[in-house]
Motif scaffolding. Structure first.
Motif, PDB file in Angstrom:
ATOM      1  N   ARG A 208     -29.077 -16.201 -30.810  1.00 18.65           N
ATOM      2  CA  ARG A 208     -28.380 -15.127 -31.534  1.00 18.65           C
ATOM      3  C   ARG A 208     -27.684 -15.738 -32.745  1.00 18.65           C
ATOM      4  NH1 ARG A 208     -24.208 -13.355 -28.768  1.00 18.65           N
ATOM      5  NH2 ARG A 208     -24.194 -11.236 -29.657  1.00 18.65           N
TER       6      ARG A 208
ATOM      7  N   ASP B 270     -30.113 -22.556 -36.969  1.00 18.33           N
ATOM      8  CA  ASP B 270     -31.357 -22.201 -36.268  1.00 18.33           C
ATOM      9  C   ASP B 270     -31.423 -22.773 -34.849  1.00 18.33           C
ATOM     10  OD1 ASP B 270     -32.210 -20.975 -38.659  1.00 18.33           O
ATOM     11  OD2 ASP B 270     -33.032 -22.881 -39.373  1.00 18.33           O
TER      12      ASP B 270
ATOM     13  N   MET C  91     -26.765 -11.804 -42.070  1.00 21.04           N
ATOM     14  CA  MET C  91     -27.063 -11.345 -40.714  1.00 21.04           C
ATOM     15  C   MET C  91     -27.123  -9.823 -40.646  1.00 21.04           C
ATOM     16  SD  MET C  91     -24.995 -13.797 -38.049  1.00 21.04           S
ATOM     17  CE  MET C  91     -23.424 -13.101 -38.580  1.00 21.04           C
ATOM     18  N   LYS C  92     -26.151  -9.155 -41.243  1.00 22.05           N
ATOM     19  CA  LYS C  92     -26.094  -7.694 -41.152  1.00 22.05           C
ATOM     20  C   LYS C  92     -27.263  -7.034 -41.860  1.00 22.05           C
ATOM     21  CE  LYS C  92     -23.251  -5.610 -39.521  1.00 22.05           C
ATOM     22  NZ  LYS C  92     -23.145  -5.118 -38.135  1.00 22.05           N
ATOM     23  N   ARG C  93     -27.695  -7.622 -42.973  1.00 25.43           N
ATOM     24  CA  ARG C  93     -28.781  -7.026 -43.756  1.00 25.43           C
ATOM     25  C   ARG C  93     -30.136  -7.671 -43.466  1.00 25.43           C
ATOM     26  NH1 ARG C  93     -26.069  -6.403 -49.826  1.00 25.43           N
ATOM     27  NH2 ARG C  93     -24.233  -5.192 -49.167  1.00 25.43           N
ATOM     28  N   ASN C  94     -30.113  -8.675 -42.598  1.00 20.49           N
ATOM     29  CA  ASN C  94     -31.339  -9.437 -42.337  1.00 20.49           C
ATOM     30  C   ASN C  94     -31.952  -9.927 -43.650  1.00 20.49           C
ATOM     31  OD1 ASN C  94     -33.297 -10.619 -40.716  1.00 20.49           O
ATOM     32  ND2 ASN C  94     -34.629  -8.813 -40.769  1.00 20.49           N
ATOM     33  N   ASP C  95     -31.088 -10.488 -44.479  1.00 21.03           N
ATOM     34  CA  ASP C  95     -31.477 -10.911 -45.829  1.00 21.03           C
ATOM     35  C   ASP C  95     -31.477 -12.433 -45.908  1.00 21.03           C
ATOM     36  OD1 ASP C  95     -31.552 -11.572 -48.590  1.00 21.03           O
ATOM     37  OD2 ASP C  95     -30.727  -9.617 -49.117  1.00 21.03           O
ATOM     38  N   PRO C  96     -32.618 -13.074 -46.041  1.00 23.42           N
ATOM     39  CA  PRO C  96     -32.672 -14.539 -46.053  1.00 23.42           C
ATOM     40  C   PRO C  96     -32.007 -15.167 -47.279  1.00 23.42           C
ATOM     41  CG  PRO C  96     -34.819 -13.618 -46.604  1.00 23.42           C
ATOM     42  CD  PRO C  96     -33.963 -12.475 -46.169  1.00 23.42           C
TER      43      PRO C  96
END
Length: 447
Positions: free
Chosen positions: A123, A119, A42-47
């Motif tokens: 948020r 999903d 979430m913090k890095r927007n890294d899937p």
């Protein structure tokens, strides 16, 4: 050899605990690792990290299911195999036994919600917050059940007269002197072991696919966590040694083959003990046992000869203790080396020799956990409730325990085989590649 219900009861209980402790340990630690992965994603927007959390959660659910089965078996066996012990413990320490069940229900409810609501929130942090009760529930479950084991080592909060128990104080029994160090050590070692187990999966995958970005990220995350928790486990282990020196000096003395009360006592690693209590081929570290026991190289450490012969633990616990400590030190050094190579050398690829060691770290961490529990339990012998009830007096007199042992052996083999097959099918690389592709992560695992 004559039939001995005490021997068979001990064998069956040891077998069940040895099997259950694997699932109990990862059941406590994996939710923390899932939280690390999802929060990082979430913090890095890294899937990649978000996918890590998803996949770890699926495997975790399977281990929780097995843990329920083996945990139920423990509850059944305590009642059937150790009836005299349960007549005392069932009254004095019933509060945490009840609270452990409540903590598990709390964990299971939120785990189901967490698992099926990916999903579903606008948020992402809303979904992450559902994991907090899972972490709290799993750790609380470990806390409550560990207080029961702590009570067996330093029982208090009741009066036992003529086989009758009176003056019960549940909170005093629960928060006994062994509770702080035992609970802290169990929780920290569970987090550490789970990190190494997940690192093993990533390390083994990287040996086959060295260009897998997914597994490199997994390995980096797990090894950082493993380093933090291995250090905290070592520090808490030091406090545990000081606890033993005060409350269970015979257990510490047996672990170190220390017979005569003395000052400036060395710590012994390995070796062979002769019949006249001489140590051959052992490595002696000067003053180390005195420092471990009291933080003072000149301190006095009680020897095993001060304990009556019929109350001394078996001396083989020395090898259990040494093996546990050796594994712990190795894993801490391994995690330090891995983190240092990534952060200081800016290495993109892990060396193959390091990956091989990491691939072994998970099984070694589980072995260290097993050895630690065996040391804790065997080192308390001959007591099942230290100072009050010996193991032989707490066991059943039934002549059917050997049959139960055989049936449970078959059950655990079946469960273990099924678990390996199911987890193997869930985490094969082809399925990972398809999942990466379906989620639109460019390049799949080969980035």
């Amino acid at each position: 050899m004559a039939y001995d219900p005490v021997l068979y009861s001990r064998m069956l209980t040891e077998l069940t605990f040895a099997f259950h402790i694997i699932f109990a340990t990862v059941g406590v630690g994996i939710p923390v690792m899932i939280a690390f992965a999802e929060w990082t994603g979430m913090k890095r927007n890294d899937p990649y990290y978000l996918l890590l959390a998803r996949r770890w959660t699926r495997g975790y659910v399977i281990t929780v299911a097995v843990g329920v089965v083996t945990g139920t078996a423990i509850g059944l066996q305590l009642s059937l195999l150790w009836p005299s012990f349960m007549r005392v413990a069932g009254q004095a320490i019933s509060l945490p036994l009840f609270m452990e069940t409540f903590a598990f229900f709390f964990e299971a409810i939120f785990l189901g919600i967490y698992l099926y609501t990916w999903d579903r929130f606008r948020r992402p942090v809303s979904h992450f917050l559902l994991l907090i009760p899972v972490m709290l529930g799993s750790s609380a479950s470990a806390f409550f059940i560990t207080t029961v084991n702590a009570f067996m080592n330093t029982p208090q909060g009741f009066t036992l007269k003529g086989g009758s128990i009176t003056d019960i104080q549940p909170l005093v029994a629960m928060f006994n002197p062994a509770t702080p160090t035992k609970v802290a050590h169990v929780l920290s070692s569970a987090y550490m072991t789970s990190a190494f187990v997940l690192a093993t999966i990533a390390g083994a995958a990287l040996i086959k696919k060295r260009d897998s970005l997914y597994h490199r990220k997994a390995l980096k995350l797990t090894m950082i966590a493993a380093l933090v928790f291995s250090i905290t486990t070592a520090l808490i282990g030091d406090l545990s040694g000081k606890f033993l020196a005060i409350y269970q000096p015979e257990k510490l003395a047996a672990a170190e083959w220390h017979f005569e009360t003395a000052r400036q006592v060395p710590l012994v690693l390995g070796g062979i003990l002769t019949q006249d209590h001489q140590i051959k081929f052992g490595l002696k570290i000067p003053f180390a046992l005195s420092i471990l026991a009291h933080d003072n190289p000149n301190s006095v450490v009680q020897g095993l000869n001060d304990t009556p012969v019929d109350e001394r633990p078996p001396l083989m616990v020395h090898y259990l203790f040494d093996s546990m400590v050796t594994i712990g030190i190795f894993l801490m050094v391994l995690s330090m080396l891995s983190v240092w190579m990534v952060r200081k050398l800016k290495s993109v690829q892990y060396p193959r020799w390091l990956l091989r060691l990491i691939a072994l770290s998970g099984p070694l961490a589980l072995l260290g956990t097993e050895l630690g529990w065996f040391y804790a339990e065997v080192g308390r012998q001959p007591w099942i409730l230290r100072g009050y009830m010996k193991t032989a007096h707490g066991a059943t007199t039934s002549n059917q325990v050997d049959l139960m042992l055989l049936l449970f052996c078959i059950l655990y083999v079946a469960i273990g085989f099924t678990l390996v097959k199911v987890l193997g099918r869930m985490f094969i690389n082809n399925e990972l590649h398809e999942e990466l592709k379906n989620r639109g992560i460019e390049g799949g695992p080969a980035q």
